[in-house]
Design a protein around this motif. Structure first.
Motif, PDB file in Angstrom:
ATOM      1  N   PRO A  35       0.841  -1.207   0.000  1.00 34.13           N
ATOM      2  CA  PRO A  35       0.000   0.000   0.000  1.00 34.13           C
ATOM      3  C   PRO A  35       0.872   1.252   0.000  1.00 34.13           C
ATOM      4  CG  PRO A  35      -0.830  -1.579   1.587  1.00 34.13           C
ATOM      5  CD  PRO A  35       0.514  -2.090   1.113  1.00 34.13           C
ATOM      6  N   THR A  36       0.550   2.183  -0.885  1.00 34.24           N
ATOM      7  CA  THR A  36       1.369   3.392  -1.005  1.00 34.24           C
ATOM      8  C   THR A  36       0.638   4.649  -0.588  1.00 34.24           C
ATOM      9  OG1 THR A  36       0.699   3.628  -3.295  1.00 34.24           O
ATOM     10  CG2 THR A  36       2.763   2.458  -2.872  1.00 34.24           C
ATOM     11  N   GLY A  37      -0.615   4.580  -0.349  1.00 33.43           N
ATOM     12  CA  GLY A  37      -1.361   5.774   0.018  1.00 33.43           C
ATOM     13  C   GLY A  37      -2.822   5.446   0.173  1.00 33.43           C
ATOM     14  N   GLN A  56      -9.211   7.681   9.531  1.00 31.68           N
ATOM     15  CA  GLN A  56      -8.996   6.650   8.531  1.00 31.68           C
ATOM     16  C   GLN A  56      -8.387   5.416   9.193  1.00 31.68           C
ATOM     17  OE1 GLN A  56      -6.596   8.492   5.564  1.00 31.68           O
ATOM     18  NE2 GLN A  56      -8.210   9.876   4.929  1.00 31.68           N
ATOM     19  N   SER A  57      -8.772   4.229   8.699  1.00 36.85           N
ATOM     20  CA  SER A  57      -8.265   3.014   9.306  1.00 36.85           C
ATOM     21  C   SER A  57      -8.219   1.865   8.313  1.00 36.85           C
ATOM     22  CB  SER A  57      -9.143   2.630  10.495  1.00 36.85           C
ATOM     23  OG  SER A  57     -10.450   2.332  10.055  1.00 36.85           O
ATOM     24  N   PHE A  58      -7.467   0.819   8.673  1.00 39.72           N
ATOM     25  CA  PHE A  58      -7.414  -0.428   7.926  1.00 39.72           C
ATOM     26  C   PHE A  58      -8.296  -1.430   8.664  1.00 39.72           C
ATOM     27  CE2 PHE A  58      -3.476   1.309   6.284  1.00 39.72           C
ATOM     28  CZ  PHE A  58      -3.365   0.758   5.023  1.00 39.72           C
ATOM     29  N   LEU A  59      -9.090  -2.180   7.938  1.00 39.51           N
ATOM     30  CA  LEU A  59      -9.884  -3.259   8.506  1.00 39.51           C
ATOM     31  C   LEU A  59      -9.195  -4.558   8.142  1.00 39.51           C
ATOM     32  CD1 LEU A  59     -12.414  -4.170  10.005  1.00 39.51           C
ATOM     33  CD2 LEU A  59     -13.588  -4.235   7.803  1.00 39.51           C
ATOM     34  N   LEU A  60      -8.784  -5.325   9.148  1.00 40.67           N
ATOM     35  CA  LEU A  60      -8.023  -6.556   8.928  1.00 40.67           C
ATOM     36  C   LEU A  60      -8.951  -7.771   8.902  1.00 40.67           C
ATOM     37  CD1 LEU A  60      -5.185  -5.311  11.156  1.00 40.67           C
ATOM     38  CD2 LEU A  60      -4.995  -5.797   8.731  1.00 40.67           C
ATOM     39  N   PRO A  61      -8.460  -8.919   8.420  1.00 42.76           N
ATOM     40  CA  PRO A  61      -9.319 -10.092   8.229  1.00 42.76           C
ATOM     41  C   PRO A  61     -10.074 -10.574   9.466  1.00 42.76           C
ATOM     42  CG  PRO A  61      -7.239 -10.439   7.107  1.00 42.76           C
ATOM     43  CD  PRO A  61      -7.105  -9.171   7.904  1.00 42.76           C
ATOM     44  N   ASP A  62      -9.526 -10.356  10.668  1.00 35.87           N
ATOM     45  CA  ASP A  62     -10.221 -10.807  11.874  1.00 35.87           C
ATOM     46  C   ASP A  62     -11.201  -9.764  12.409  1.00 35.87           C
ATOM     47  OD1 ASP A  62      -8.456  -8.942  12.888  1.00 35.87           O
ATOM     48  OD2 ASP A  62      -7.649 -10.252  14.452  1.00 35.87           O
ATOM     49  N   GLY A  63     -11.353  -8.661  11.671  1.00 36.35           N
ATOM     50  CA  GLY A  63     -12.286  -7.615  12.071  1.00 36.35           C
ATOM     51  C   GLY A  63     -11.653  -6.490  12.862  1.00 36.35           C
ATOM     52  N   GLU A  64     -10.376  -6.625  13.231  1.00 36.79           N
ATOM     53  CA  GLU A  64      -9.698  -5.561  13.963  1.00 36.79           C
ATOM     54  C   GLU A  64      -9.485  -4.365  13.049  1.00 36.79           C
ATOM     55  OE1 GLU A  64      -5.660  -4.631  16.534  1.00 36.79           O
ATOM     56  OE2 GLU A  64      -6.090  -6.682  15.950  1.00 36.79           O
ATOM     57  N   GLN A  65      -9.716  -3.176  13.598  1.00 32.71           N
ATOM     58  CA  GLN A  65      -9.490  -1.939  12.859  1.00 32.71           C
ATOM     59  C   GLN A  65      -8.289  -1.242  13.463  1.00 32.71           C
ATOM     60  OE1 GLN A  65     -13.454  -0.057  12.604  1.00 32.71           O
ATOM     61  NE2 GLN A  65     -12.626   0.887  10.785  1.00 32.71           N
ATOM     62  N   ILE A  66      -7.352  -0.837  12.602  1.00 34.94           N
ATOM     63  CA  ILE A  66      -6.149  -0.144  13.061  1.00 34.94           C
ATOM     64  C   ILE A  66      -6.112   1.215  12.382  1.00 34.94           C
ATOM     65  CG2 ILE A  66      -3.630  -0.184  13.121  1.00 34.94           C
ATOM     66  CD1 ILE A  66      -3.734  -3.196  12.965  1.00 34.94           C
ATOM     67  N   PRO A  67      -5.875   2.290  13.155  1.00 36.41           N
ATOM     68  CA  PRO A  67      -5.758   3.607  12.533  1.00 36.41           C
ATOM     69  C   PRO A  67      -4.700   3.600  11.433  1.00 36.41           C
ATOM     70  CG  PRO A  67      -5.795   3.800  14.920  1.00 36.41           C
ATOM     71  CD  PRO A  67      -5.675   2.331  14.610  1.00 36.41           C
ATOM     72  N   ALA A  68      -5.004   4.237  10.317  1.00 33.67           N
ATOM     73  CA  ALA A  68      -4.094   4.259   9.174  1.00 33.67           C
ATOM     74  C   ALA A  68      -2.743   4.876   9.525  1.00 33.67           C
ATOM     75  CB  ALA A  68      -4.727   5.015   8.010  1.00 33.67           C
ATOM     76  N   GLU A  70      -1.098   4.314  12.105  1.00 33.17           N
ATOM     77  CA  GLU A  70      -0.349   3.395  12.958  1.00 33.17           C
ATOM     78  C   GLU A  70      -0.049   2.065  12.262  1.00 33.17           C
ATOM     79  OE1 GLU A  70      -2.358   3.016  16.706  1.00 33.17           O
ATOM     80  OE2 GLU A  70      -2.540   5.177  16.946  1.00 33.17           O
ATOM     81  N   VAL A  71      -0.112   2.041  10.920  1.00 32.13           N
ATOM     82  CA  VAL A  71       0.098   0.809  10.165  1.00 32.13           C
ATOM     83  C   VAL A  71       1.398   0.891   9.370  1.00 32.13           C
ATOM     84  CG1 VAL A  71      -0.794  -0.578   8.259  1.00 32.13           C
ATOM     85  CG2 VAL A  71      -2.352   0.277   9.984  1.00 32.13           C
ATOM     86  N   VAL A  72       2.167  -0.204   9.425  1.00 28.94           N
ATOM     87  CA  VAL A  72       3.369  -0.345   8.610  1.00 28.94           C
ATOM     88  C   VAL A  72       3.180  -1.607   7.777  1.00 28.94           C
ATOM     89  CG1 VAL A  72       5.850  -0.740   8.626  1.00 28.94           C
ATOM     90  CG2 VAL A  72       4.825   0.769  10.326  1.00 28.94           C
ATOM     91  N   CYS A  73       3.328  -1.485   6.447  1.00 29.62           N
ATOM     92  CA  CYS A  73       3.106  -2.614   5.540  1.00 29.62           C
ATOM     93  C   CYS A  73       4.388  -2.969   4.794  1.00 29.62           C
ATOM     94  CB  CYS A  73       2.035  -2.270   4.513  1.00 29.62           C
ATOM     95  SG  CYS A  73       0.428  -1.953   5.224  1.00 29.62           S
ATOM     96  N   PRO A  86       1.859   1.878  17.026  1.00 31.17           N
ATOM     97  CA  PRO A  86       1.285   3.158  17.448  1.00 31.17           C
ATOM     98  C   PRO A  86       2.271   4.301  17.261  1.00 31.17           C
ATOM     99  CG  PRO A  86       0.825   1.456  19.062  1.00 31.17           C
ATOM    100  CD  PRO A  86       1.791   0.876  18.077  1.00 31.17           C
ATOM    101  N   SER A  87       1.759   5.420  16.783  1.00 30.32           N
ATOM    102  CA  SER A  87       2.600   6.598  16.570  1.00 30.32           C
ATOM    103  C   SER A  87       3.041   7.176  17.911  1.00 30.32           C
ATOM    104  CB  SER A  87       1.819   7.662  15.787  1.00 30.32           C
ATOM    105  OG  SER A  87       0.741   8.127  16.578  1.00 30.32           O
ATOM    106  N   THR A  88       4.056   8.008  17.870  1.00 36.27           N
ATOM    107  CA  THR A  88       4.538   8.658  19.082  1.00 36.27           C
ATOM    108  C   THR A  88       3.426   9.469  19.719  1.00 36.27           C
ATOM    109  OG1 THR A  88       6.745   8.774  18.126  1.00 36.27           O
ATOM    110  CG2 THR A  88       6.296  10.217  19.993  1.00 36.27           C
TER     111      THR A  88
END
Length: 98
Positions: A35-37, A56-68, A70-73, A86-88
Motif C-alpha cells: 500500500p502506497t497511500g 482513517q483506518s485499515f480493517l483486517l481479516p479478523d475484524g480488527e481496525q487499526i488507525p491508518a 499506525e500501520v506499517v506494511c 502506534p505513533s509517538t
C-alpha cells in the motif's frame, strides 16, 4: 491493498506478535503491491465523502481496525505483512491527562 478486489483474493492469513506488536501475514492468490497511500477501497466514507486523516483506518481479516497512521506494511510476492505500530503521538495521548 488489504482485502480483496475483482481479481485478488485472500488465500490465508495469520496474526502473530513481533516485539510485542501485533503483526498480520496475509497471503493472496496473486502478487500484492505494498500500500502506497489512500485509495477508495481502503479509505473513505461509503457515500464517497472524505474522511479526516485521524479517522482513517485499515480493517483486517479478523475484524480488527487499526488507525491508518499506525500501520506499517511490507509486501513480498503474494504475502503482505501488516504491523500495528502506534505513533509517538498516540503513545503520548495514553499517558497525558488531556
Amino acid at each position: 491493498m488489504i482485502g480483496t478486489d475483482e481479481t485478488r483474493e485472500i488465500v490465508d492469513w495469520r496474526k502473530t506478535t513481533e516485539d510485542g506488536k501485533p503483526t498480520y501475514e496475509i497471503e493472496y492468490n496473486e502478487p500484492v503491491p505494498e500500500p502506497t497511500g489512500r485509495s477508495k477501497p481502503l479509505f473513505g466514507a461509503s457515500s464517497g465523502g472524505t474522511v479526516p486523516a485521524g479517522e482513517q483506518s485499515f480493517l483486517l481479516p479478523d475484524g480488527e481496525q487499526i488507525p491508518a497512521t499506525e500501520v506499517v506494511c511490507e509486501a513480498d510476492g503474494t504475502t503482505l505483512r501488516v504491523r500495528h505500530e502506534p505513533s509517538t503521538l498516540a503513545r503520548l495521548r495514553r499517558y497525558l491527562p488531556w
